[in-house]
Design a protein around this motif. Structure first.
Motif, mmCIF file in Angstrom:
data_model
loop_
_atom_site.group_PDB
_atom_site.id
_atom_site.type_symbol
_atom_site.label_atom_id
_atom_site.label_comp_id
_atom_site.label_asym_id
_atom_site.label_seq_id
_atom_site.Cartn_x
_atom_site.Cartn_y
_atom_site.Cartn_z
ATOM 1 N N HIS A 217 -8.851 4.866 20.155
ATOM 2 C CA HIS A 217 -9.635 5.987 20.597
ATOM 3 C C HIS A 217 -9.595 7.109 21.871
ATOM 4 O O HIS A 217 -9.968 8.262 22.342
ATOM 5 C CB HIS A 217 -11.322 5.948 20.172
ATOM 6 N N PRO B 65 -9.994 10.323 15.829
ATOM 7 C CA PRO B 65 -10.983 11.445 16.403
ATOM 8 C C PRO B 65 -11.371 11.167 17.563
ATOM 9 O O PRO B 65 -11.121 9.810 17.986
ATOM 10 C CB PRO B 65 -11.917 11.554 15.793
ATOM 11 N N SER B 66 -11.218 12.253 18.474
ATOM 12 C CA SER B 66 -12.072 11.943 20.137
ATOM 13 C C SER B 66 -13.389 12.040 19.287
ATOM 14 O O SER B 66 -14.156 12.139 18.554
ATOM 15 C CB SER B 66 -11.713 12.816 20.787
ATOM 16 N N GLN C 276 -19.457 13.411 21.985
ATOM 17 C CA GLN C 276 -19.587 13.327 20.160
ATOM 18 C C GLN C 276 -21.368 13.369 20.819
ATOM 19 O O GLN C 276 -21.717 12.494 21.120
ATOM 20 C CB GLN C 276 -19.447 12.635 18.820
ATOM 21 N N TRP D 71 -16.803 15.169 27.029
ATOM 22 C CA TRP D 71 -16.163 16.055 26.153
ATOM 23 C C TRP D 71 -14.425 16.917 25.695
ATOM 24 O O TRP D 71 -15.011 17.662 27.463
ATOM 25 C CB TRP D 71 -17.191 16.818 24.698
ATOM 26 N N GLN E 165 -11.595 19.004 18.527
ATOM 27 C CA GLN E 165 -10.786 17.914 17.719
ATOM 28 C C GLN E 165 -9.789 17.908 17.039
ATOM 29 O O GLN E 165 -9.398 19.118 17.538
ATOM 30 C CB GLN E 165 -12.475 17.557 16.757
ATOM 31 N N TRP E 166 -8.892 17.281 16.817
ATOM 32 C CA TRP E 166 -7.947 17.115 16.973
ATOM 33 C C TRP E 166 -7.537 17.976 15.563
ATOM 34 O O TRP E 166 -8.180 17.039 13.959
ATOM 35 C CB TRP E 166 -6.944 15.888 16.180
ATOM 36 N N TYR F 47 -6.883 15.748 12.495
ATOM 37 C CA TYR F 47 -7.497 14.277 12.160
ATOM 38 C C TYR F 47 -9.335 15.105 11.071
ATOM 39 O O TYR F 47 -9.180 14.928 9.513
ATOM 40 C CB TYR F 47 -8.928 14.080 13.322
ATOM 41 N N ALA G 240 -10.830 23.777 15.145
ATOM 42 C CA ALA G 240 -9.464 22.961 16.029
ATOM 43 C C ALA G 240 -10.158 23.760 17.875
ATOM 44 O O ALA G 240 -10.041 22.855 18.244
ATOM 45 C CB ALA G 240 -8.952 21.871 16.005
#
Lengths: 426, 193
Positions: free
Chosen positions: B39, B51-52, B56, B102, B146-147, B150, B190
Motif C-alpha cells: 500500500h 488503494p492509498s 482515509q 492523504w 485515489q487511484w 482501483y 480520482a
C-alpha cells in the motif's frame, strides 16, 4: 481536560508514549551520530533494512555496502523471458537511499570481524559497526551435483539472479528452433522464490505460443511438491495446454549428474539434453555469510526469530534469502518484512530498549500471462526458537474464480512491484 | 461500527490483546509497516491497483477490513491476511492510517473522459458521496486523489453478482452503469482533488 475529543486523546497519548513506543522515531540527543549500522547487500532485504533504520532513528549512521551500481529485481524478471517487459523496467539505483542520508558504498565486503566489529572491503578499507545487517542473498552450491561448476552460468544460465543472466536465457530462447524443448532444472528446497520455476515455465510458453508454437517446456524438479500447484496446473492447462511437463523427483526428475561438454542432464532413470537448459543449481547463503562464520551445516544462517540476530555472532543480523527463517519462504516480500523487524530491533537495542514484537508477512504474486495472476499470502511470528507460520494463515488464491479475478490479481501484482520497489529504492 | 474510536485508543495504549495469534501486544508501528510493501510508504500507494489508505477515515478503514475478514466484502488477498488479525489490531491499523497524510495520486486527466464521468457522477454518485469526495469522513471512502484503476476495479465488482458486495445501495447504483460509464466516473472522481 475532561472533555477531550478522540483526536486530542490520541495526540496526547501518542506524545507521552512516544519515548516508550518501540519503533517510533527517537528524538535527537545531540549533533553527534549515536551509533553505526552497516548493511551488506543492497537487494530488497538490505535496502529496506537501511531505509527503515534511518527512518526510525535519523541519528544513526547508516552505511550500505553493495557491489553493483544497479539492482535488477528478480520478481517479475520472468516477464523478460516472455518479452512482456524489458530489463530496464526492473532496474533500480541507490540514489534514492543516498538522498536519505544513507552512505552507499559500491564495493564488496570481503571479511567480517565479529569481535572487533569491522567489515573489510575489497578496496582495502574497513568499516566499523555497532550493528551489522548481512543480506547477501544466495549463491550456488555447485558441488552439490556432480559435474557442475560456475562456468555453467555461460552455457546453461540460471537466470536466478536477474540481469545479464536473464538476458542470456532470453537470447537462448530466441535462438532455439521451433519444436525444441527448453529444460528448467529446479533445485531442492529451500530455494529462493519457490513458485518461480513454475511461473517461468508459463512465461517461456507465453513466448513460444506466439513465436514457436511447436516448442515445449520440461521441468526437472528435485522436489515432489510444487508451490501454488493447483493454480499453476489450472493455468498451464488453460493457457498452454500440452506445452509443459513437470517431472518431480518422485518420477526421476532430480538431476544427479551433469555432463557439460555433451549438455546432458542425468537423473535416476533418464538422461536429457536441450539447446536451452535453465540450470538452477542448489542454493546456500551468500559468500560473505560463510566467510563471517554465520552459517550452519546446511549452508544457511540461523537467527533469533524475534530480532533476526545471528545465533552465531552477536550484533550481526542476517535477513532475506541467506537466513534460516523457519517457515518463511525465501521471497522479496519476506526479506523486506524481516528487514523491517530487524530495523526496529536494531534501533531499540541502540537506544537501550527491548525489541518490539516482530510482524512477519509474505505476499507473493505469480503472473502466468499478462492478465492472469494469483498469489500466496501468509503471516508468521516468532515462536520459541523459530519463525513459525500462524496456523491457517498461509493460503493461496482460490481456483474457482472468474477470469476477472485473475486479471485483477495480475494488476495487484504489478502494484505490489511498484510499491515494494518504492519502499526499497526511493 | 461506532466502536472503533474506543477500540483504537485501547489498542494504541498497548493493552494486551490475548486472543491475537500474531503477537501478545500490539506494536502499531511494526504492524503498520507490514502494509507498506503493497500500500506504499505511510499508505500512499505507488501502484494504481492498490488503494492509498493513508488519510482515509478510521471508521471507513475499520469497516472495510472487518468486511474483508468476514468475507462480506470481496477481496483477493486482504481477506486471507486479515483472518489472523484481531478486532483490536484492525482498529489500531485503521486509526494509524487515518492519521497519515492523504496524498493524491498523480494521474493524467483526460478531458473527454472526465466530462462523461462528471455527468455520471452527478446522476448516480453525488447523492451519497457528495460533490467533491475529497474528505475523510465517517464510513465513506475518500475518493478524490485515489487511484482510478482501483476505483474502477471496485465498481466492476459491484456489477458482478458473483462478488460479495457489502452495500446493496452501491450495487443498485452501479448496476445502472455501462463499463464505459464506470471507467469515466472512476477517472473523474480520482482526479477530483
Amino acid at each position: 481536560m475532561l472533555n477531550w475529543t478522540r483526536r486530542d486523546f490520541i495526540k496526547a497519548g501518542g506524545a507521552s508514549l512516544a519515548s516508550g513506543l518501540a519503533g517510533a522515531p527517537f528524538v535527537a540527543s545531540g549533533a553527534a551520530r549515536k551509533a553505526r549500522v552497516v548493511v551488506i547487500g543492497g537487494g530488497y532485504g538490505g535496502a529496506i533494512a537501511a531505509k527503515y533504520v534511518k527512518r526510525l532513528d535519523p541519528q544513526i549512521d547508516v552505511t550500505l555496502v553493495e557491489r553493483n551500481k544497479h539492482y535488477v529485481s528478480c520478481p517479475f524478471s520472468n516477464e523478460v523471458l516472455s518479452g512482456e517487459r524489458d530489463i530496464e523496467s526492473l532496474t533500480f539505483d541507490y540514489q534514492g537511499l543516498a538522498a536519505r542520508d544513507i552512505r552507499v558504498i559500491h564495493d564488496e565486503a570481503t571479511a567480517v570481524d565479529p569481535v572487533r566489529k569491522t567489515v573489510s572491503l575489497k578496496n582495502g578499507k574497513a568499516l566499523e559497526y555497532d550493528r551489522l545487517v548481512v543480506s547477501p542473498g544466495i549463491q550456488f552450491n555447485w558441488k552439490a551435483i556432480e559435474g557442475c561448476g560456475p562456468e555453467m552460468e555461460k552455457t546453461m544460465p540460471h537466470a536466478w539472479k536477474a540481469g545479464e543472466q536473464t538476458l542470456l536465457l532470453r537470447k537462448q530462447l530466441e535462438a532455439m528452433k521451433d519444436g525444441g524443448t527448453a529444460i528448467i532444472v529446479v533445485p531442492p528446497a529451500p530455494f529462493r522464490c519457490p513458485p518461480g520455476p513454475y511461473e517461468r515455465a508459463a512465461q517461456m510458453c507465453a513466448y513460444f505460443k506466439h513465436h514457436k508454437p511447436k516448442s515445449r517446456v520440461l521441468i526437472l524438479d528435485a522436489n515432489t511438491a510444487m508451490s501454488k500447484r493447483p493454480l499453476f496446473e489450472q493455468a498451464w492447462a488453460a493457457l498452454y495446454p500440452g506445452m509443459i511437463t513437470w517431472t518431480p523427483a518422485s518420477n526421476s526428475g532430480k538431476v544427479l549428474r551433469v555432463d557439460q561438454s555433451k549438455r546432458t542432464l542425468v537423473t535416476e532413470f533418464d538422461s536429457y539434453t536441450s539447446d536451452v537448459i535453465n540450470f538452477i543449481a542448489p542454493h546456500k547463503a551468500g559468500q560473505i555469510a560463510h566467510i563471517a562464520g554465520l552459517t550452519d551445516a546446511a549452508g544457511w544462517c540461523p537467527v533469533d526469530p524475534f530480532t533476526m540476530e545471528s545465533t552465531k555472532h552477536k550484533a550481526i543480523h542476517v535477513i532475506g534469502d541467506a537466513s534460516a527463517a523457519g517457515d518463511m519462504p525465501k521471497s522479496a516480500h519476506s526479506a523486506g518484512s524481516q528487514a523491517k523487524a530487524t530495523a526496529a530491533a536494531i534501533v531499540a537495542a541502540i537506544n537501550g530498549q527491548t525489541a518490539p514484537n516482530p510482524y512477519y508477512v509474505n505476499t507473493c504474486y505469480s503472473l502466468v500471462a499478462p492478465d492472469w495472476g494469483f498469489s500466496v499470502a501468509g503471516l508468521y511470528k516468532a515462536d520459541g526458537d523459530k519463525i513459525a507460520a500462524i496456523p491457517g494463515s498461509v493460503v493461496i488464491s482460490p481456483t474457482d474464480v472468474a477470469p476477472f479475478t485473475r486479471k485483477e490479481e495480475a494488476a495487484f501484482g504489478l502494484s505490489w512491484l511498484a510499491n515494494i520497489t518504492a519502499e526499497a529504492f526511493s | 461500527m461506532r466502536k472503533s474510536p474506543l477500540l483504537s485508543i485501547v489498542a494504541f495504549c498497548g493493552v494486551v490483546a490475548a486472543s491475537s495469534p500474531f503477537a501478545a501486544e500490539i506494536n502499531i508501528v511494526g504492524l503498520a509497516n507490514t502494509c507498506n510493501s503493497c500500500h506504499g510508504m505511510d499508505g500512499f500507494s505507488a501502484g494504481q491497483a492498490n488503494p492509498s489508505i493513508g488519510g482515509q477515515s478510521a471508521d471507513y478503514l475499520n469497516k472495510v477490513m472487518r468486511e474483508q475478514r468476514s468475507g462480506e466484502r470481496y477481496s483477493s488477498v486482504m481477506g486471507r491476511l486479515l483472518k489472523s488479525y484481531t478486532d483490536e489490531e484492525i482498529a489500531a491499523l485503521a486509526d494509524h492510517y487515518s492519521r497519515q497524510e492523504w496524498r493524491a495520486a498523480v494521474q493524467e486527466r483526460q478531458l473527454r473522459l472526465s466530462l462523461r464521468g462528471k455527468r455520471v457522477h452527478n446522476m448516480v454518485c453525488k447523492k451519497c458521496h457528495g460533490a467533491k469526495d475529497n474528505k475523510a469522513k465517517d464510513e465513506t471512502i475518500r475518493l478524490g486523489g485515489q487511484w482510478a484503476g482501483y476505483i474502477q476495479a471496485v465498481l466492476n465488482r459491484y456489477v458482478d453478482p458473483k462478488y460479495q458486495r457489502p452495500s446493496d445501495e452501491m450495487a443498485e447504483a452501479v448496476n445502472s452503469l455501462s463499463p464505459e460509464d464506470i471507467e469515466a466516473v472512476s477517472h473523474f472522481v480520482a482526479s477530483n482533488k
